[in-house]
Design a protein around this motif. Structure first.
Motif, PDB file in Angstrom:
ATOM      1  N   ILE A  39      -6.774  -6.498  40.679  1.00 30.69           N
ATOM      2  CA  ILE A  39      -7.927  -6.146  39.841  1.00 30.69           C
ATOM      3  C   ILE A  39      -8.156  -7.212  38.768  1.00 30.69           C
ATOM      4  CG2 ILE A  39      -8.737  -4.512  38.079  1.00 30.69           C
ATOM      5  CD1 ILE A  39      -7.566  -2.276  39.758  1.00 30.69           C
ATOM      6  N   VAL A  40      -7.080  -7.676  38.132  1.00 31.05           N
ATOM      7  CA  VAL A  40      -7.216  -8.699  37.091  1.00 31.05           C
ATOM      8  C   VAL A  40      -7.718 -10.011  37.689  1.00 31.05           C
ATOM      9  CG1 VAL A  40      -5.974 -10.084  35.391  1.00 31.05           C
ATOM     10  CG2 VAL A  40      -5.469  -7.652  35.607  1.00 31.05           C
ATOM     11  N   ALA A  41      -7.106 -10.417  38.810  1.00 30.27           N
ATOM     12  CA  ALA A  41      -7.489 -11.695  39.424  1.00 30.27           C
ATOM     13  C   ALA A  41      -8.942 -11.676  39.884  1.00 30.27           C
ATOM     14  CB  ALA A  41      -6.565 -11.996  40.605  1.00 30.27           C
ATOM     15  N   LEU A  42      -9.369 -10.594  40.523  1.00 25.75           N
ATOM     16  CA  LEU A  42     -10.756 -10.512  40.979  1.00 25.75           C
ATOM     17  C   LEU A  42     -11.734 -10.477  39.807  1.00 25.75           C
ATOM     18  CD1 LEU A  42     -10.480  -7.988  43.951  1.00 25.75           C
ATOM     19  CD2 LEU A  42     -10.833 -10.457  44.070  1.00 25.75           C
ATOM     20  N   SER A  43     -11.339  -9.839  38.706  1.00 32.89           N
ATOM     21  CA  SER A  43     -12.205  -9.794  37.529  1.00 32.89           C
ATOM     22  C   SER A  43     -12.387 -11.183  36.933  1.00 32.89           C
ATOM     23  CB  SER A  43     -11.616  -8.844  36.474  1.00 32.89           C
ATOM     24  OG  SER A  43     -11.554  -7.523  36.964  1.00 32.89           O
ATOM     25  N   VAL A  44     -11.309 -11.976  36.908  1.00 36.61           N
ATOM     26  CA  VAL A  44     -11.397 -13.342  36.385  1.00 36.61           C
ATOM     27  C   VAL A  44     -12.269 -14.200  37.303  1.00 36.61           C
ATOM     28  CG1 VAL A  44     -10.082 -15.444  35.917  1.00 36.61           C
ATOM     29  CG2 VAL A  44      -9.216 -13.235  35.143  1.00 36.61           C
ATOM     30  N   ILE A  45     -12.096 -14.051  38.613  1.00 36.69           N
ATOM     31  CA  ILE A  45     -12.925 -14.809  39.556  1.00 36.69           C
ATOM     32  C   ILE A  45     -14.392 -14.417  39.411  1.00 36.69           C
ATOM     33  CG2 ILE A  45     -13.401 -15.172  42.004  1.00 36.69           C
ATOM     34  CD1 ILE A  45     -10.385 -14.819  42.489  1.00 36.69           C
ATOM     35  N   VAL A 333      -3.772   0.091  34.300  1.00 36.76           N
ATOM     36  CA  VAL A 333      -3.271  -1.109  33.616  1.00 36.76           C
ATOM     37  C   VAL A 333      -4.142  -2.325  33.963  1.00 36.76           C
ATOM     38  CG1 VAL A 333      -1.307  -2.688  33.385  1.00 36.76           C
ATOM     39  CG2 VAL A 333      -0.922  -0.221  33.513  1.00 36.76           C
ATOM     40  N   GLY A 334      -4.505  -2.475  35.248  1.00 37.12           N
ATOM     41  CA  GLY A 334      -5.335  -3.606  35.660  1.00 37.12           C
ATOM     42  C   GLY A 334      -6.689  -3.598  34.982  1.00 37.12           C
ATOM     43  N   THR A 335      -7.282  -2.409  34.861  1.00 35.37           N
ATOM     44  CA  THR A 335      -8.586  -2.302  34.199  1.00 35.37           C
ATOM     45  C   THR A 335      -8.487  -2.657  32.725  1.00 35.37           C
ATOM     46  OG1 THR A 335      -9.284  -0.564  35.743  1.00 35.37           O
ATOM     47  CG2 THR A 335     -10.493  -0.743  33.669  1.00 35.37           C
ATOM     48  N   LEU A 336      -7.448  -2.181  32.064  1.00 36.33           N
ATOM     49  CA  LEU A 336      -7.265  -2.485  30.638  1.00 36.33           C
ATOM     50  C   LEU A 336      -7.083  -3.990  30.415  1.00 36.33           C
ATOM     51  CD1 LEU A 336      -4.950   0.458  29.490  1.00 36.33           C
ATOM     52  CD2 LEU A 336      -7.351   0.108  28.918  1.00 36.33           C
ATOM     53  N   ILE A 337      -6.281  -4.616  31.276  1.00 35.39           N
ATOM     54  CA  ILE A 337      -6.060  -6.061  31.129  1.00 35.39           C
ATOM     55  C   ILE A 337      -7.347  -6.825  31.437  1.00 35.39           C
ATOM     56  CG2 ILE A 337      -4.798  -8.056  32.019  1.00 35.39           C
ATOM     57  CD1 ILE A 337      -2.428  -6.241  32.531  1.00 35.39           C
ATOM     58  N   ALA A 338      -8.059  -6.411  32.510  1.00 30.43           N
ATOM     59  CA  ALA A 338      -9.288  -7.106  32.901  1.00 30.43           C
ATOM     60  C   ALA A 338     -10.346  -7.046  31.801  1.00 30.43           C
ATOM     61  CB  ALA A 338      -9.837  -6.507  34.195  1.00 30.43           C
ATOM     62  N   LEU A 339     -10.431  -5.915  31.109  1.00 31.36           N
ATOM     63  CA  LEU A 339     -11.428  -5.765  30.046  1.00 31.36           C
ATOM     64  C   LEU A 339     -11.079  -6.566  28.804  1.00 31.36           C
ATOM     65  CD1 LEU A 339     -12.181  -1.926  30.315  1.00 31.36           C
ATOM     66  CD2 LEU A 339     -13.624  -3.820  31.093  1.00 31.36           C
ATOM     67  N   ASN A 340      -9.813  -6.955  28.669  1.00 29.19           N
ATOM     68  CA  ASN A 340      -9.372  -7.653  27.454  1.00 29.19           C
ATOM     69  C   ASN A 340      -8.745  -9.007  27.747  1.00 29.19           C
ATOM     70  OD1 ASN A 340      -9.616  -5.412  25.208  1.00 29.19           O
ATOM     71  ND2 ASN A 340      -8.679  -4.403  26.955  1.00 29.19           N
ATOM     72  N   VAL A 341      -8.899  -9.506  28.981  1.00 30.25           N
ATOM     73  CA  VAL A 341      -8.206 -10.742  29.350  1.00 30.25           C
ATOM     74  C   VAL A 341      -8.695 -11.938  28.540  1.00 30.25           C
ATOM     75  CG1 VAL A 341      -9.776 -11.350  31.237  1.00 30.25           C
ATOM     76  CG2 VAL A 341      -7.388 -12.073  31.331  1.00 30.25           C
ATOM     77  N   SER A 342      -9.969 -11.958  28.168  1.00 28.47           N
ATOM     78  CA  SER A 342     -10.485 -13.080  27.369  1.00 28.47           C
ATOM     79  C   SER A 342      -9.818 -13.124  26.000  1.00 28.47           C
ATOM     80  CB  SER A 342     -12.004 -12.962  27.205  1.00 28.47           C
ATOM     81  OG  SER A 342     -12.660 -13.017  28.452  1.00 28.47           O
ATOM     82  N   TYR A 361     -12.804 -27.485  32.989  1.00 24.33           N
ATOM     83  CA  TYR A 361     -13.882 -26.701  33.577  1.00 24.33           C
ATOM     84  C   TYR A 361     -15.086 -26.725  32.637  1.00 24.33           C
ATOM     85  CZ  TYR A 361     -10.239 -25.052  36.719  1.00 24.33           C
ATOM     86  OH  TYR A 361      -9.231 -24.992  37.629  1.00 24.33           O
ATOM     87  N   PHE A 362     -16.153 -26.063  33.077  1.00 28.43           N
ATOM     88  CA  PHE A 362     -17.390 -26.045  32.289  1.00 28.43           C
ATOM     89  C   PHE A 362     -17.327 -25.020  31.166  1.00 28.43           C
ATOM     90  CE2 PHE A 362     -17.687 -23.332  35.962  1.00 28.43           C
ATOM     91  CZ  PHE A 362     -18.205 -22.147  35.471  1.00 28.43           C
ATOM     92  N   ILE A 363     -16.216 -24.279  31.068  1.00 25.79           N
ATOM     93  CA  ILE A 363     -15.993 -23.350  29.962  1.00 25.79           C
ATOM     94  C   ILE A 363     -14.578 -23.546  29.455  1.00 25.79           C
ATOM     95  CG2 ILE A 363     -17.655 -21.595  30.673  1.00 25.79           C
ATOM     96  CD1 ILE A 363     -15.393 -20.101  32.022  1.00 25.79           C
ATOM     97  N   GLU A 364     -14.345 -23.122  28.230  1.00 27.34           N
ATOM     98  CA  GLU A 364     -13.026 -23.300  27.618  1.00 27.34           C
ATOM     99  C   GLU A 364     -12.398 -21.964  27.256  1.00 27.34           C
ATOM    100  OE1 GLU A 364     -13.559 -26.028  24.405  1.00 27.34           O
ATOM    101  OE2 GLU A 364     -14.033 -27.720  25.729  1.00 27.34           O
ATOM    102  N   PHE A 365     -12.866 -20.886  27.884  1.00 29.89           N
ATOM    103  CA  PHE A 365     -12.273 -19.570  27.699  1.00 29.89           C
ATOM    104  C   PHE A 365     -12.096 -18.936  29.075  1.00 29.89           C
ATOM    105  CE2 PHE A 365     -16.845 -19.112  27.643  1.00 29.89           C
ATOM    106  CZ  PHE A 365     -17.082 -17.970  28.398  1.00 29.89           C
ATOM    107  N   LEU A 366     -11.312 -17.865  29.136  1.00 27.96           N
ATOM    108  CA  LEU A 366     -11.054 -17.194  30.409  1.00 27.96           C
ATOM    109  C   LEU A 366     -12.011 -16.017  30.537  1.00 27.96           C
ATOM    110  CD1 LEU A 366      -9.100 -17.513  32.783  1.00 27.96           C
ATOM    111  CD2 LEU A 366      -7.664 -15.753  31.734  1.00 27.96           C
ATOM    112  N   PRO A 367     -13.003 -16.133  31.413  1.00 27.97           N
ATOM    113  CA  PRO A 367     -14.001 -15.063  31.535  1.00 27.97           C
ATOM    114  C   PRO A 367     -13.482 -13.929  32.407  1.00 27.97           C
ATOM    115  CG  PRO A 367     -14.529 -16.799  33.072  1.00 27.97           C
ATOM    116  CD  PRO A 367     -13.284 -17.250  32.325  1.00 27.97           C
ATOM    117  N   SER A 368     -14.109 -12.776  32.288  1.00 28.81           N
ATOM    118  CA  SER A 368     -13.732 -11.624  33.105  1.00 28.81           C
ATOM    119  C   SER A 368     -14.953 -10.730  33.299  1.00 28.81           C
ATOM    120  CB  SER A 368     -12.604 -10.827  32.445  1.00 28.81           C
ATOM    121  OG  SER A 368     -12.265  -9.686  33.210  1.00 28.81           O
TER     122      SER A 368
END
Length: 409
Positions: A39-45, A333-342, A361-368
């Motif tokens: 869930i976390v990895a797919l949210s970041v992608i 847990v995956g949802t909580l991390i995905a919503l706050n990964v940035s 990359y074209f951004i300097e933060f971790l999007p989700s």
């Protein structure tokens, strides 16, 4: 209902060995970790794909037509023709050159783009990353530099720089490069390669430097309503142009980045589903051992008239419950991390003092970006794999022979 009751009683039995209990917990933890990571990895992608579309593709040309030989004349009429084509949302004229920016003896290569300030904001959101200048007010003697170029040259706002450009349309191929002076009026602070390469100037100044007529340019630029169908729109719209042009879409310049994102998505699916599959094999191991240990209980149930279907469902439900518990907590847990990964990434980089995305990359933060469809796919895949893993042990439970087990034969 009887199957659920028997499954609960078997799970709560005090006779279960410590090793079988360990395998059951290990399989649950494996499913938990697999679902969480997926869930976390797919949210970041998804976040990178969203940023590619909303940030990078809002700046780079969706479609561009470049004149290889003779310049494009009467560009306002060509822009009007293009804007009338299906799928095209806006168009403008550009002059694209590779030049050298010079300041106090220092040189830096740059992608020099001559633009019509009043129309460029319709095809690009680069103005959102320019400070302090309003791009529409870009004067003929002013230039906007990427922060990376300015930092390399040591240039500040208000400084005068010299730009050296080759006149590719000059009759003499060995003609000396044109030298044009500009005042630095703004800086581009977008992040990534754009800051290191891009410089914007008023198209009128470049036309004058290259001895082009006021209505003559070397390129046209479009934005389209469907960026993932940009190439087809480019080919269809380009047929109405009477000029000889090269057609180029963002797939040629940035397509590899999009393909990399999709490839990583596929790899993540494969790897994490393998993690869940391994955890499900632990379910098979623990269930087979549990069936072996509970043979006497199964035999007694059979002598009391319990049908094979009930026994099958009892152990199938028990195996499925191991996976569902792990999937449930993994989802939370995956949802909580995905919503706050940035925020987590920003906090980590503030402690560590380095940013692995900076300048890469074209951004300097971790999007989700959490997609509900991804959650459904993960849960369905986990349930299917768990059901398949529970079938064999549950089937083995129905093959227990009461006479042999209870008779000691």
């Amino acid at each position: 209902m009887l199957s659920l009751f028997l499954s609960k009683r078997l799970r709560e039995s005090k006779h279960q060995s410590g090793f079988i209990g360990f395998l059951s917990k290990a399989s649950t933890i494996g499913v938990f970790l697999g679902v969480t990571v997926l869930i976390v990895a797919l949210s970041v992608i998804n976040g990178f794909e969203q940023q590619l579309k909303e940030r990078l593709l809002s700046v780079v040309p969706h479609v561009s037509y470049q004149a290889p030989y003779d310049p494009i004349s009467d560009w306002p009429s060509k822009v009007e023709l293009l804007e009338a084509q299906p799928g095209v949302t806006a168009a403008t004229a550009e002059i694209n050159l590779t030049g050298m920016v010079q300041y106090k003896g220092q040189l830096k290569a740059a992608q020099l783009k001559g633009i019509d300030p009043s129309r460029h904001v319709n095809v690009s959101s680069i103005h959102e990353y320019i400070q302090p200048l309003n791009l529409k007010a870009l004067a003929a003697d002013e230039i906007v530099l990427g922060q990376g170029i300015a930092a390399h040259l040591g240039v500040n706002l208000g400084n005068k720089v010299t730009v050296l450009v080759a006149n590719q349309h000059a009759k003499n191929a060995l003609a000396a490069p044109k030298r044009v002076s500009f005042n630095v009026a703004g800086l581009i602070a977008m992040g990534g390669e754009v800051d290191k390469n891009l410089a914007l100037v008023n198209i009128a100044k470049i036309q004058q430097a290259l001895s082009l007529e006021p209505m003559t340019v070397t390129g046209l630029r479009l934005t389209v309503d469907d960026v993932f169908n940009a190439h087809q729109i480019a080919m269809d719209a380009g047929r109405i142009l009477p000029d000889l042009v090269y057609v180029q879409s963002w797939f040629r310049t940035q397509g590899s980045l999009y393909q990399d994102i999709q490839m990583v998505r596929t790899i993540v699916y494969l790897v994490v589903f393998l993690i869940i599959a391994v955890a499900s094999f632990n379910i098979i191991s623990s269930m087979v051992m549990e069936v072996k240990e509970k043979q006497a209980d199964i035999a007694i149930l059979k002598t009391m008239g319990t049908r094979d279907k009930t026994i099958f469902m009892t152990f199938a439900v028990q195996g499925l419950s191991y996976a569902l518990v792990g999937a449930f907590f993994g989802l939370i847990v995956g949802t909580l991390i995905a919503l706050n990964v940035s925020d987590i990434f920003a906090f980590w980089t503030s402690i560590d003092g380095s940013n692995p995305l900076q300048g890469v990359y074209f951004i300097e933060f971790l999007p989700s970006k959490l997609e509900f469809s991804d959650i459904i796919i993960v849960l369905l895949a986990t349930v299917v794999i768990s059901i398949i893993s529970s079938v064999y042990p549950a089937w083995q439970a129905t093959k227990v022979q009461p006479a042999r087990v209870l008779g000691g034969g």
